[in-house]
Design an enzyme around this catalytic site. Structure first.
Site, mmCIF file in Angstrom:
data_model
loop_
_atom_site.group_PDB
_atom_site.id
_atom_site.type_symbol
_atom_site.label_atom_id
_atom_site.label_comp_id
_atom_site.label_asym_id
_atom_site.label_seq_id
_atom_site.Cartn_x
_atom_site.Cartn_y
_atom_site.Cartn_z
ATOM 1 N N SER A 156 -9.629 -10.221 0.814
ATOM 2 C CA SER A 156 -8.586 -9.287 1.278
ATOM 3 C C SER A 156 -9.075 -8.396 2.405
ATOM 4 O O SER A 156 -8.358 -7.513 2.862
ATOM 5 C CB SER A 156 -8.118 -8.413 0.108
ATOM 6 O OG SER A 156 -9.206 -7.676 -0.424
ATOM 7 N N ASN A 172 -11.035 -1.906 -9.962
ATOM 8 C CA ASN A 172 -9.643 -1.711 -10.368
ATOM 9 C C ASN A 172 -9.188 -0.267 -10.194
ATOM 10 O O ASN A 172 -8.105 0.004 -9.656
ATOM 11 C CB ASN A 172 -9.456 -2.159 -11.825
ATOM 12 C CG ASN A 172 -9.714 -3.642 -12.026
ATOM 13 O OD1 ASN A 172 -9.908 -4.374 -11.053
ATOM 14 N ND2 ASN A 172 -9.737 -4.092 -13.269
ATOM 15 N N HIS A 185 37.082 1.621 6.854
ATOM 16 C CA HIS A 185 37.324 0.173 6.980
ATOM 17 C C HIS A 185 37.255 -0.279 8.444
ATOM 18 O O HIS A 185 37.865 -1.289 8.807
ATOM 19 C CB HIS A 185 38.681 -0.223 6.377
ATOM 20 C CG HIS A 185 38.902 0.294 4.994
ATOM 21 N ND1 HIS A 185 38.378 -0.314 3.884
ATOM 22 C CD2 HIS A 185 39.578 1.384 4.548
ATOM 23 C CE1 HIS A 185 38.730 0.365 2.791
ATOM 24 N NE2 HIS A 185 39.452 1.410 3.173
ATOM 25 N N LYS A 240 24.455 -7.121 32.303
ATOM 26 C CA LYS A 240 24.298 -6.644 30.931
ATOM 27 C C LYS A 240 23.221 -5.579 30.772
ATOM 28 O O LYS A 240 22.222 -5.566 31.470
ATOM 29 C CB LYS A 240 23.972 -7.822 30.007
ATOM 30 C CG LYS A 240 25.111 -8.824 29.860
ATOM 31 C CD LYS A 240 24.853 -9.781 28.709
ATOM 32 C CE LYS A 240 24.899 -9.029 27.398
ATOM 33 N NZ LYS A 240 24.444 -9.894 26.292
ATOM 34 N N ASN A 280 21.462 -4.232 27.267
ATOM 35 C CA ASN A 280 21.455 -4.525 25.839
ATOM 36 C C ASN A 280 20.839 -3.402 25.001
ATOM 37 O O ASN A 280 19.803 -2.838 25.381
ATOM 38 C CB ASN A 280 20.681 -5.819 25.572
ATOM 39 C CG ASN A 280 21.321 -7.024 26.235
ATOM 40 O OD1 ASN A 280 22.537 -7.088 26.368
ATOM 41 N ND2 ASN A 280 20.510 -7.974 26.657
ATOM 42 N N GLN A 332 -3.309 -7.544 -5.659
ATOM 43 C CA GLN A 332 -3.849 -7.546 -4.298
ATOM 44 C C GLN A 332 -2.727 -7.669 -3.271
ATOM 45 O O GLN A 332 -2.862 -7.242 -2.124
ATOM 46 C CB GLN A 332 -4.835 -8.707 -4.121
ATOM 47 C CG GLN A 332 -5.447 -8.805 -2.739
ATOM 48 C CD GLN A 332 -6.564 -9.832 -2.685
ATOM 49 O OE1 GLN A 332 -7.634 -9.620 -3.264
ATOM 50 N NE2 GLN A 332 -6.323 -10.949 -2.022
#
Length: 462
Positions: A25, A112, A158, A285, A287, A324
């Protein structure tokens, strides 16, 4: 090449290289290295405090760990996959620096309870940072709201025109969502800030440790009362991911509105060049990439919450290697939430501009003042349900005639009901429709001004 060592004399051969890579890990839990060092320093101090090791040995451990911290910050300590995880990497380097005394660090401790401590130290710091990001976001919303108390915007239910609103009132709704997020993270912090250090692998330890001592050194509020629970609990991680998901829900809702507002169909806002992109083939455009990315990244954080729930649902006590898998989701959720909050704050502060004239036109071109006609009649003694039905018929016939309510003549109004008088036109003007909703928490201008004052105090004082 150095031969891979076995775990202990219990094992005759080392891990298969592929399994070693699968098991490791270190590639992601290196994120915890400074928290691991801090926790280990507190553990070393406790071992010396209780006489489990000598004061001199304790000092050696603390000093050696601090050297590792500096080496890491300077880029001189970069453990690889052979270290397996950050805890072994630190302990191995410590032993290289101070010799066999370094091997005493793990006395009365397990990986742990160690990893549980590291994760909590990491997360409580990140929670404080995210709360500060939320505060900055709220301050920007407040600044915009203060400038737009009397700017009108259509309100929707709505996604249909419902009633006009103060733009400030609309933005303050998101400020309140962010306030709940801020408070929610504060509640999560309480359950993050509990120390599992000293719980051992699952059953505690035979050594005369002082768990309250390490908890105090690490500024934990309390300690876990049950060692099994201490090493296996990930409720705090689930709660954090839930809180993070709620933040993303709120940012995503605002993002959706900004995307709609910036469209040609709405034209409520103009996107500024600093927070927009263009098309590779359509030069006209502009965006709304920032809100689109925030909307998209929301699902990513949701996924981490779902993954954590699934990881935990079938785990017997106590620690299991499945745990983990908690870290990558937590790390990514933290980074995603922080990036999205920062980006949305910048977008709202300097990336878009509201168009008051277009907004004024929008609130004047629909039937969103119909409820006010019904209220007008109800205030003059007509039962509201009867008034509601009368206005429904008026809207229907007006649509058929291609008229808005403001276009009806006084004679037409009085044919509908004799209670209508000349003041009906003022009553249904968009600005009056908004101003009249002066109930607590409503969109009336005076209420909104008071809400801004209260929010400013709330945001600045906490």
């Amino acid at each position: 090449m150095t031969k891979k060592q076995t775990w202990s004399q219990r094992f005759e051969t080392a891990l298969h290289p592929a399994i070693a890579r699968f098991n490791a890990s270190i590639s992601f839990d290196i994120e915890l290295i400074e928290y691991d060092i801090t926790g280990s320093q507190a553990h070393a101090q406790m071992l010396a405090h209780t006489g489990i090791i000598s004061p001199e040995e304790g000092e050696q451990l603390v000093t050696g760990l601090e050297q590792i911290r500096q080496e890491y910050r300077e880029g001189k300590f970069q453990p690889g996959i052979d270290a397996e995880d950050v805890h072994f990497a630190v302990e191995k380097r410590l032993t290289e620096i101070i010799g066999d005394v370094g091997k005493k660090l793990h006395t009365a401790r397990s990986r742990n309870d160690q990893v549980g401590t590291d994760t909590r130290l990491y997360l409580r710091g990140q929670i404080q940072q995210i709360r500060q990001y939320l505060r900055e976001f709220q301050k920007v919303l407040l600044d915009i709201a203060e400038k737009n108390v009397e700017t009108l915007i259509p309100g929707y239910t709505h996604l249909q025109r419902a009633q006009p609103l103060s733009l400030a009132h609309h933005l303050l709704a998101y400020l309140q969502m962010a306030q709940r997020d801020w408070e929610r993270l504060g509640d999560v912090y309480k359950r993050v800030n509990i120390s599992p250090l000293g719980c051992g692998a699952l059953a505690g330890t035979t050594f005369p440790i002082d768990r309250h001592y390490t908890a105090k050194l690490l500024h934990f509020d309390s300690i876990y009362a049950n060692s099994l629970d201490g090493v296996s609990d990930r409720d705090f991680a689930i709660e954090f991911l839930c809180a993070a998901s709620m933040i993303m829900v709120h940012l995503s809702r605002l993002s959706e509105e900004v995307i709609l507002w910036a469209s040609e169909e709405f034209r409520f806002v103009t996107l500024k060049d600093s927070c927009a992109t263009g098309s590779s083939i359509m030069p006209q455009k502009k965006n709304p990439d920032v809100p689109e990315l925030v909307r998209g990244k929301t699902g990513r954080v949701f996924g981490h919450l779902q993954a954590m729930l699934v990881i935990m649902k079938g785990l017997p006590l106590a620690y299991n290697k499945d745990l983990q898998e908690d870290k990558e989701g937590i790390f990514d959720a933290v980074n995603t939430v922080k990036a999205c909050l920062e980006s949305m704050t910048i977008l709202m502060q300097e990336g878009l501009e509201f168009r008051p004239q277009r907004l004024a036109e929008a609130v004047a071109e629909d039937f969103s003042n119909a409820t006010d006609v019904a209220d007008y009649l109800a205030a003059r003694g007509v039962p509201f349900r009867e008034a509601y039905n009368i206005v429904g018929k008026v809207v229907k016939t007006s649509i058929a005639a291609g008229k808005l309510l403001k276009d009806l003549t006084l004679q037409e109004w009085q044919q509908i009901h004799p209670a209508f008088a000349e003041d009906i036109y003022e009553a249904i003007s968009p600005r009056q429709v908004v101003a009249a909703r002066n109930s607590y928490g409503g969109t009336g201008f005076e209420q909104v001004k008071q809400a801004i004052i209260a929010a400013r105090i709330q945001v600045l004082q906490q």
